[in-house]
Each structure stands twice: as structure tokens, then as C-alpha cells.
Design an enzyme around this catalytic site. Structure first.
Site, short mmCIF file in Angstrom:
data_model
loop_
_atom_site.label_atom_id
_atom_site.label_comp_id
_atom_site.label_asym_id
_atom_site.label_seq_id
_atom_site.Cartn_x
_atom_site.Cartn_y
_atom_site.Cartn_z
N CYS A 2 -31.55 47.20 -69.07
CA CYS A 2 -30.81 48.36 -68.93
C CYS A 2 -29.51 48.58 -68.42
O CYS A 2 -29.39 47.52 -67.68
CB CYS A 2 -31.78 49.32 -68.07
SG CYS A 2 -33.32 49.89 -68.57
N ARG A 27 -27.53 45.33 -72.77
CA ARG A 27 -28.66 45.04 -71.85
C ARG A 27 -29.84 45.97 -72.35
O ARG A 27 -30.74 46.07 -72.12
CB ARG A 27 -28.12 46.01 -70.54
CG ARG A 27 -26.84 45.07 -69.84
CD ARG A 27 -26.44 45.72 -68.68
NE ARG A 27 -27.50 45.46 -67.67
CZ ARG A 27 -27.43 44.50 -66.59
NH1 ARG A 27 -26.27 43.54 -67.08
NH2 ARG A 27 -28.07 44.33 -65.76
N TRP A 74 -33.35 49.71 -72.22
CA TRP A 74 -34.40 48.67 -72.84
C TRP A 74 -35.94 49.15 -72.27
O TRP A 74 -36.04 48.90 -71.20
CB TRP A 74 -33.77 47.10 -72.41
CG TRP A 74 -34.91 46.30 -73.23
CD1 TRP A 74 -34.60 46.01 -74.64
CD2 TRP A 74 -36.04 45.82 -72.79
NE1 TRP A 74 -35.47 45.07 -74.84
CE2 TRP A 74 -36.48 44.86 -73.81
CE3 TRP A 74 -36.66 45.65 -71.72
CZ2 TRP A 74 -37.54 44.04 -73.87
CZ3 TRP A 74 -37.64 44.97 -71.59
CH2 TRP A 74 -38.35 43.96 -72.57
N ASN A 98 -32.62 50.47 -63.48
CA ASN A 98 -32.68 49.29 -64.24
C ASN A 98 -33.73 48.31 -63.46
O ASN A 98 -33.68 48.41 -62.10
CB ASN A 98 -31.33 48.76 -63.98
CG ASN A 98 -31.35 47.34 -64.69
OD1 ASN A 98 -32.18 46.75 -65.47
ND2 ASN A 98 -30.48 46.56 -64.10
N GLY A 99 -34.70 47.94 -64.21
CA GLY A 99 -35.55 47.12 -63.36
C GLY A 99 -37.10 47.53 -63.76
O GLY A 99 -37.28 48.58 -64.44
N GLU A 479 -35.20 26.04 -81.38
CA GLU A 479 -34.37 26.90 -81.42
C GLU A 479 -33.96 27.58 -82.74
O GLU A 479 -33.88 28.94 -82.99
CB GLU A 479 -32.85 26.39 -81.06
CG GLU A 479 -31.72 26.95 -81.13
CD GLU A 479 -31.55 28.39 -80.25
OE1 GLU A 479 -32.57 28.73 -79.49
OE2 GLU A 479 -30.53 29.05 -80.35
N LYS A 483 -34.15 31.60 -83.51
CA LYS A 483 -33.21 32.37 -84.05
C LYS A 483 -33.85 33.07 -85.45
O LYS A 483 -33.40 34.19 -85.48
CB LYS A 483 -32.05 31.33 -84.75
CG LYS A 483 -30.96 30.90 -83.94
CD LYS A 483 -30.01 31.80 -82.72
CE LYS A 483 -30.88 32.28 -81.85
NZ LYS A 483 -30.25 31.71 -80.51
N GLU A 486 -35.66 36.06 -84.28
CA GLU A 486 -35.45 37.41 -83.45
C GLU A 486 -34.44 38.07 -84.52
O GLU A 486 -34.23 39.23 -84.36
CB GLU A 486 -34.86 36.77 -82.30
CG GLU A 486 -33.46 35.95 -82.54
CD GLU A 486 -32.76 35.91 -80.88
OE1 GLU A 486 -33.18 36.43 -80.10
OE2 GLU A 486 -32.23 34.78 -80.76
N HIS A 502 -51.20 16.79 -86.25
CA HIS A 502 -52.54 17.14 -85.12
C HIS A 502 -52.65 18.57 -85.21
O HIS A 502 -53.38 19.07 -84.13
CB HIS A 502 -51.60 16.78 -83.61
CG HIS A 502 -51.43 15.29 -83.75
ND1 HIS A 502 -52.24 14.25 -83.60
CD2 HIS A 502 -50.31 14.58 -83.62
CE1 HIS A 502 -51.85 13.12 -83.47
NE2 HIS A 502 -50.63 13.18 -83.29
N LYS A 602 -29.59 41.80 -74.73
CA LYS A 602 -28.99 40.61 -74.39
C LYS A 602 -29.21 39.89 -73.24
O LYS A 602 -29.20 38.99 -72.84
CB LYS A 602 -27.43 41.04 -74.44
CG LYS A 602 -26.47 39.75 -74.32
CD LYS A 602 -26.44 38.82 -75.58
CE LYS A 602 -25.68 37.69 -75.63
NZ LYS A 602 -26.24 36.45 -76.31
C1 F6R Z 1 -32.15 34.08 -78.03
C2 F6R Z 1 -31.65 34.61 -76.56
C3 F6R Z 1 -32.41 34.89 -75.45
C4 F6R Z 1 -31.66 34.11 -74.31
C5 F6R Z 1 -32.48 34.23 -73.13
C6 F6R Z 1 -32.11 33.79 -71.89
O1 F6R Z 1 -31.03 33.95 -78.95
O2 F6R Z 1 -30.50 34.95 -76.59
O3 F6R Z 1 -33.73 33.61 -75.94
O4 F6R Z 1 -31.43 32.80 -74.52
O5 F6R Z 1 -32.96 35.91 -72.82
O6 F6R Z 1 -30.84 34.50 -71.45
P1 F6R Z 1 -29.66 34.06 -70.56
O7 F6R Z 1 -29.19 32.86 -71.25
O8 F6R Z 1 -28.78 35.07 -70.44
O9 F6R Z 1 -30.46 33.56 -69.42
#
Ligand code: F6R
Length: 607
Positions: A2, A27, A74, A98-99, A479, A483, A486, A502, A602
Site C-alpha cells: 500500500c 505498491r 494492496w 500501510n501494513g 527465476e 517470471k 507472475e 528424483h 512491486k
Molecule cells: C519478482 C519480483 C519479486 C521481488 C521480491 C523482492 O519478479 O519482483 O519476487 O523480487 O518481492 O522484492 P525486493 O527486491 O524489492 O526486496
């Protein structure tokens, strides 16, 4: 998560609050809202969904007022509906949050027993009603907030405006970041300096437990014990301009294509380019003497640290753990006071990573941050912060932050190896040379990005996708799967290629796409054998390797991708590009909201 914004001002605030909310949309984007004080009354507009919906609502029914607060949500407690959107209002106040307020259930019960009614499912409304209850008992806004803060449990930031108190915003920070900005006859509050950038560059950060009375004339800040305190005011670096997409359709694509440039910038910061050797900032401790390294992060940042584990172990011959912050912080693992804990985070605000940092500091470990946002909590709280210089990353899926994190940790591994004499200068130079070459090789791959658009057709038609890699390409496989999940919402899993037999190999059939990352390193032959195993079971393999590897599987794989020749040390940088581009183009084909995928935000400031 948020985002919170507020202005105690002298001229109309609604448009400016809206503009700042756009900057905070990273956010969360489940709902948004604004409340202002108009002739001492509270007026508010809220809308489910993105900021544009709120903008449309405000266009229909504009808001006056020179003091106000805004929020982008969020969702944690309660669905992303208008009723659950902030600001939450009572007959005495409006509040944004927020939180998470962890004891919301008990407080709600208590307040209902005292005759209060609730109109949302949120934990936030409990704070609004609790403060209202205290005001109704005769407390001043300041005393009501002070008393309420003693009763609220959890990690949060709050901003509150009060009926009949024009020009006053009370804010509180416990666990979630909050900044104050100072202008001419106006004072601003926001979740980060970026939101405040168009309003003010003179910024003070509230510290843990701080709360403040904010008026157009400034702010009186109190610490947790209620003592008036001063917090340093500094000039924020963030630019006032909103970052644009340029000619790209999405931020994610733009940020993928920015990687050669930002990687070069990052390497300039951590390599003495003339000497071809790593350069660390001055440290008050000797990192080469650490007996153990613990690398901590979440999501993509965690995967970057899993690559770095291979590098540090090999080059510096030191034991390394790569930990998920959310698990590590609660595990009560024995911590070695002679160890170093390194925190990897794009935002620098991730709640679990921040909590893990505080846990390590409390246990006497030296701390290093690999952080992209220089003013963030993690960057400010670590002993030494190594910046990633990726520039603002707006797309929710992390791309350029990942490769710049890799760059910082690769140079760190070389530096520690040199200092521990586990590698000599000749080898260090050769590794640094390999890194310096990466931006040019990346540009070559990006020039052929169109091939990934074609390959994405296979992934877009799949229900599940498997990614395989070994060594430093194993975290890349993880990764890649993250990607794809998401941004395209397709189920994907990453596996160490040698682990497939396995269990997971049972998933392989003739419709399962398997993306293989196989750089020409000492593990290539092993990976190739694992690929034979999945081809034998009918899998549609997309084989990503150098020319020789691509030739080996040309006739049997569904597709091969030929990558430029690079030193195996630099392979994770280059092999990050195909996984990013495959995810991006698959998402575009599936028509998802690439830059703001559903359910995500984000910056994850809740645990
Ligand atoms: C995936 C992604 C998330 C962040 C994770 C950590 O594409 O962006 O998995 O990597 O939420 O976020 P930060 O790097 O801001 O601590």
C-alpha cells in the site's frame, strides 16, 4: 504494501494527491482513495481498481480541500472492493494505513462490544474506530493517537485527518516506511521519497516508532516514548519526472532492454575499470575475515543471491547460505557473530528482508545491502550499502534489478576471493574482463529478441512449463519459472536438471514444454544427458546454449536458441535475458496486465 500520501497545505490538494498516488501505484493497485478536509468536514472519493478509476471518479465529482490524505491498496484483509478501500472514515476522522494490524480481531470485538459499527472487512478500520472511540472519550487528536498506538500490534504506517482540525495530519511509523517532505507553507507525507518528488526534495524519514503532528508549517515528531525528537532533513535524489515507457509497450520490455546500459553503470560503480579489478567502498570491518556469509532476500532477489552463493563459494572458498527472508527470520538459526549477512532487495523495503536485517544486526553480525533504492530502509539500515544503479524499476516483475544485483555480487565475490587469496590478480582480472563484456553480449541477444516472441507461442499454449539448469543456471531456472508464473499466470517450475529424475520427471509428457538453460560450462555434458532423458519422454524442449550446444539438439529439440560465447562466469547475466523475454512475450500473447499482474505489488511491505 500500500502507498500513503498526504498534504497539509494551502492550496487545493486533490490533483496533487492523485499524481503522487500514480507514483505509488507500484505498491499496490487493488483500490485507491483520497480524503480531504472541506470546511472542517471530511470528504472522500474511493474506487476499486487502479488509480485511473479514482481519477475518473474525481473527474465526475471533484474534491476541494487544502489538506488531505490518499492511498493505493494492496489487499491483505478484505477483498479489493470500494468498501474496503482506504481512506476509512468515521464521524470524526479519516485514516489511511500501510501494513497489518495483527490484533485487529480482538480490537474489533472489543469495539463492537462498546457499540461501534464497522463498514469494511479490513484490519485498518479497527485503527480508525479505536481512535474515534478515544476522541469520543474527550481525548485530543494527539492524545487519542498516542493512546491508540500503544494498543495496535503489528507493522504499519498510518496517516489520519480529523473533523474540525483543518491543516492537521497525524502520522505514525511502526515497521512500514514513512517520509516527511517540507515545502513553502506546506508539509507532505509519503511512503517514499519518489511519491514526494514533485512536491519536495527536502525529506526527513521517520524512524521506527516515531509519530508526528504535521501542519502546513512543519512537523512535530515524537519518538515511541512521546519525546519530541529531530530527524535529519536531507535532499532526496529522486527525479521529479514520472518515469515513462519511451517507445516500449510495457515497462517490463523497456527495463529488459535497459539492461546493457544499467549493467554498465553498475559495473562502473564496483569495478576500477582501468585496473580491471573490483573496488569496494571503505568498510569498517574486514569482509575477508568473515567465517560465513548469509545471503538474504525474497523472490527474484533471493534467486540472485542463489547465483551469488556459487560465486562466493567458488572464488572466496567461504561457506555461504542463501536464505529466504520469510523463513530465515523466524527460524532461530544459530548466527555466527563473525559472519556477514548480506541483504538483496530492489525496493529496500521488503518487510521480511528488513526484519531479517534487524534480526542479524541485533545478533551482532556485520551487514551489507545490495539495494536499488538508495533512500530505502534497507539501504539506510545496513552497515554498508552497495548500490545496484538499475534506476527506477516500475514493471512489477523484476528484470534489470536482478542482473544488476548479480553484477554487484559478482564483483563482491571477486573482491573477497582476492582478499582471501583464494584467487590471484590474474584470475580476478580475467573474471572482471568477462563482466565488462556482458553489456555488449547482452545487446547482441536483445537484438534478436523477436525469436523469443515466436517461441512464446509454445509457452502461451501450455498449461505447465518446466525450466531446467545446473550450477549458476539452476537459480536462473527458478527465476525463469517465477517470471513466467507472475506475468503470464501459467504454472511453471524450475528444477536443477540433475534433480528431475528424483520425481519431477513424472510430469514430462508430449505436451510439456521444457526450457533448458545450458551454457557451455563444466556441467554442460551433464545437462545434455538430462535433456536426452526428457526428449526420450516426448517433451517439447527449448534448448538455450551456445552454437555447439544448439547444433547438438537442433534436430531433436522443438527449438534451439544460440547464445553468444561468454566466459561461464558471466553466463547467468546472458541467460537471464531469454527467461525474461519468454515470460514477457508469453504474457503479451495471453493478454495479461504485464506491468501490473493480478494480485501482486512491486514493494511487499507486509510479511
Ligand atoms: C519478482 C519480483 C519479486 C521481488 C521480491 C523482492 O519478479 O519482483 O519476487 O523480487 O518481492 O522484492 P525486493 O527486491 O524489492 O526486496
Amino acid at each position: 504494501m500500500c502507498g500513503i500520501i498526504g498534504i497539509a497545505g494551502q492550496s487545493a490538494v486533490a490533483d496533487r494527491l492523485l499524481e503522487s498516488l500514480r507514483r505509488l501505484e507500484y505498491r499496490g493497485y487493488d483500490s485507491a482513495g483520497i480524503a480531504t478536509l472541506v470546511d472542517g468536514r471530511i470528504e472522500r472519493r474511493r474506487a476499486e481498481g487502479k488509480i485511473d478509476r479514482l481519477a475518473a471518479r474525481l473527474a465526475e465529482e471533484p474534491l476541494a480541500g487544502t489538506t488531505g490524505i490518499g492511498h493505493t491498496r494492496w489487499a491483505t484483509h478484505g477483498a479489493p472492493s470500494e468498501a474496503n478501500a482506504h481512506p476509512h472514515a468515521t464521524d470524526r476522522l479519516a485514516l489511511v494505513h500501510n501494513g497489518i494490524i495483527e490484533n485487529h480481531a480482538a480490537l474489533r470485538k472489543e469495539l463492537i462490544a462498546r457499540g461501534h459499527r464497522f463498514s469494511s472487512e479490513t484490519d485498518t478500520e479497527v485503527a480508525a474506530v479505536l481512535i474515534t472511540d478515544l476522541l469520543a472519550g474527550g481525548a485530543s487528536p494527539k492524545d487519542a493517537v498516542a493512546a491508540a498506538l500503544k494498543r495496535l500490534e503489528g507493522a504499519f504506517a498510518l496517516a489520519i485527518v480529523f473533523v474540525g482540525k483543518p491543516g492537521l495530519i497525524i502520522v505514525a511509523r511502526r515497521g512500514s516506511p514513512l517520509a516527511l517532505g517540507f515545502g513553502q507553507g506546506e508539509t507532505y507525507i509519503g511512503s517514499d521519497a519518489m511519491a514526494l518528488a514533485p512536491l519536495s526534495r527536502r525529506i526527513a524519514y521517520l524512524e521506527e516508532g516515531d509519530w508526528a503532528e504535521v501542519t502546513p508549517d512543519g512537523a512535530t515528531i515524537y519518538d515511541e516514548a512521546g519525546r519530541v525528537v529531530a530527524r535529519p532533513v536531507r535532499m532526496a535524489e529522486s527525479t521529479g519526472a514520472l518515469v515513462g515507457k519511451g517507445n516500449y509497450r510495457h515497462f517490463m520490455l523497456k527495463e529488459i532492454h535497459e539492461q546493457p546500459v544499467v549493467l554498465g553503470d553498475t559495473l562502473k560503480g564496483c569495478l576500477a575499470l582501468d585496473m580491471r579489478l573490483p573496488r569496494l567502498p571503505p568498510l569498517a570491518f574486514k569482509p575477508e575475515e568473515a567465517t560465513r556469509w548469509t545471503l538474504i532476500g525474497c523472490g527474484t532477489a533471493h534467486y540472485a543471491s542463489r547465483v551469488a552463493k556459487y560465486w562466493l563459494e567458488e572464488l572466496a572458498q567461504v561457506p555461504v547460505e542463501s536464505e529466504l527472508a520469510s523463513e530465515f527470520r523466524y527460524r532461530r538459526a544459530p548466527l555466527d557473530p563473525k559472519g556477514i549477512a548480506l541483504f538483496v532487495s530492489q525496493s529496500g523495503e521488503t518487510a521480511d528482508t528488513l526484519a531479517a536485517l534487524r534480526h542479524c544486526k541485533a545478533n551482532g553480525l556485520h551487514t551489507i545491502g545490495v539495494v536499488n533504492v538508495p533512500e530505502s530502509s534497507i539501504a539506510r539500515e545496513v552497515e554498508v550499502s552497495l548500490p545496484t544503479n538499475a534506476g527506477p524499476e516500475i514493471g512489477v516483475a523484476s528484470t534489470k534489478a536482478f542482473t544488476t544485483q548479480l553484477a554487484v555480487m559478482a564483483t563482491l565475490a571477486i573482491a573477497i576471493g582476492l582478499a582471501r587469496r583464494t584467487i590471484d590478480e590474474k584470475r580476478a582480472r580475467a573474471l572482471a574482463e568477462a563482466l565488462i563484456e556482458v553489456p555488449a553480449r547482452m545487446t547482441e541477444v536483445l537484438a534478436r529478441a523477436a525469436q523469443f516472441r515466436t517461441l512464446a507461442q509454445t509457452l502461451a499454449a501450455a498449461r505447465d512449463v518446466i525450466y531446467l539448469g545446473r550450477g549458476t543456471c539452476y537459480p536462473l531456472a527458478l527465476e525463469g519459472a517465477l517470471k513466467l508464473k507472475e506475468v503470464s499466470y501459467i504454472h511453471a517450475e524450475g528444477y536443477a536438471a540433475g534433480e528431475l529424475k528424483h520425481g519431477p520427471i513424472a510430469l514430462i509428457d508430449d505436451v510439456m514444454p521444457v526450457v533448458v538453460l545450458a551454457p557451455p560450462d563444466h556441467l554442460y555434458e551433464k545437462t545434455a544427458s538430462n535433456v536426452e532423458e526428457v526428449i526420450a519422454r516426448g517433451a517439447k524442449v527449448i534448448f538455450i546454449s551456445d552454437a555447439r550446444g544448439a547444433a547438438q539438439f537442433k534436430d531433436r529439440a522443438l527449438a534451439t536458441v544460440e547464445m553468444p560465447d561468454v566466459d561461464p562466469f558471466a553466463a547467468p547475466f546472458l541467460y537471464a535475458l531469454p527467461v525474461q523475454l519468454l515470460a514477457y512475450y508469453t504474457a503479451v500473447l495471453r493478454g495479461t496486465d504485464v506491468d501490473q499482474p493480478r494480485n501482486l505489488a512491486k514493494s511487499v511491505t507486509v510479511e
